[in-house]
Enzyme design. Sequence first.
Site, PDB file in Angstrom:
ATOM      1  N   SER A   1       0.080  -6.812   1.798  1.00  0.00           N
ATOM      2  CA  SER A   1       1.084  -5.902   2.368  1.00  0.00           C
ATOM      3  C   SER A   1       0.424  -4.955   3.358  1.00  0.00           C
ATOM      4  CB  SER A   1       1.758  -5.088   1.257  1.00  0.00           C
ATOM      5  OG  SER A   1       0.870  -4.092   0.763  1.00  0.00           O
TER       6      SER A   1
ATOM      7  N   SER B   1       0.395  -1.612   3.211  1.00  0.00           N
ATOM      8  CA  SER B   1       0.291  -0.257   2.661  1.00  0.00           C
ATOM      9  C   SER B   1      -1.025   0.436   2.996  1.00  0.00           C
ATOM     10  CB  SER B   1       0.469  -0.289   1.135  1.00  0.00           C
ATOM     11  OG  SER B   1      -0.650  -0.895   0.518  1.00  0.00           O
TER      12      SER B   1
ATOM     13  N   LYS C   1      -5.589   0.495  -3.100  1.00  0.00           N
ATOM     14  CA  LYS C   1      -5.205   1.800  -2.544  1.00  0.00           C
ATOM     15  C   LYS C   1      -6.461   2.670  -2.435  1.00  0.00           C
ATOM     16  CE  LYS C   1      -0.753   0.720  -3.050  1.00  0.00           C
ATOM     17  NZ  LYS C   1       0.111   0.400  -1.896  1.00  0.00           N
TER      18      LYS C   1
ATOM     19  N   SER D   1       4.042   3.070   1.775  1.00  0.00           N
ATOM     20  CA  SER D   1       3.176   2.670   0.665  1.00  0.00           C
ATOM     21  C   SER D   1       3.828   3.013  -0.664  1.00  0.00           C
ATOM     22  CB  SER D   1       1.819   3.385   0.773  1.00  0.00           C
ATOM     23  OG  SER D   1       1.030   3.122  -0.375  1.00  0.00           O
TER      24      SER D   1
END
Length: 234
Positions: A42, A44, A99, A183
Amino acid sequence: MTTTSQKNLKGTWAQAIGTFLLPVLIVFGIRWIVVEPFVIPSGSMIPNLLIHDHILVKKYSLGLKIPFSDYWIMRWRTPQRGEVLVFRYPENPDVYYIKRLIGLPGDVVVVRGSGQITVNGQEWTLHEDPPREDDNFSYFSEDTGQQKHVVRFYGSPLASDESKEYQVPEGEYFFMGDNRDQSSDGRVFGYVPEKYLIGPASVIWLSCESTLTSVSYICDPRQIRWKRLFNSVQ
């Protein structure tokens, strides 16, 4: 069959099994202890990690786990604020997320607007970067006090006066994506237990704009992002 030929046959089988198992054990050991590959699914973590970036994660960096489990045999360091880590998604541990680590156990994190961060009263300062071509986003250099990286916003990070405080429980961690307005991170799913940490992202070893139609997880060789290969994850 003579005794000698029986011994030779046993020796041949033992050699064949050993030849087959040795590479398997080496690969397993490397993925269990040293590094493991992951693919970014993704956006994010844009601009630092793009969709279809293939990364290596240093599993040995934090410690050693029991194989096929989330339990640590030993730990030799704790992750640092600002590191980019892979972890198991708390709501579904079979799914992996990546992350940036914002809050350690016991930290008090305040998020203002769409992602301006203060940790234990210390603000992570934002310095606006030059705009990028064909892009409606704003980019900022974020300084944690120990390291710098780039984050992305739709507009101003403080377009809203709203703020929210997160008190990170003991044994858990708080993460956010660098693409602050796009995100799903700790602001949505909460905190990540220590046992779900996998390790810090190390290097981008392959990257492409798109994958093969027939095999969705293999890069299209015509769409390789050559400039991203072997870049360190910031």
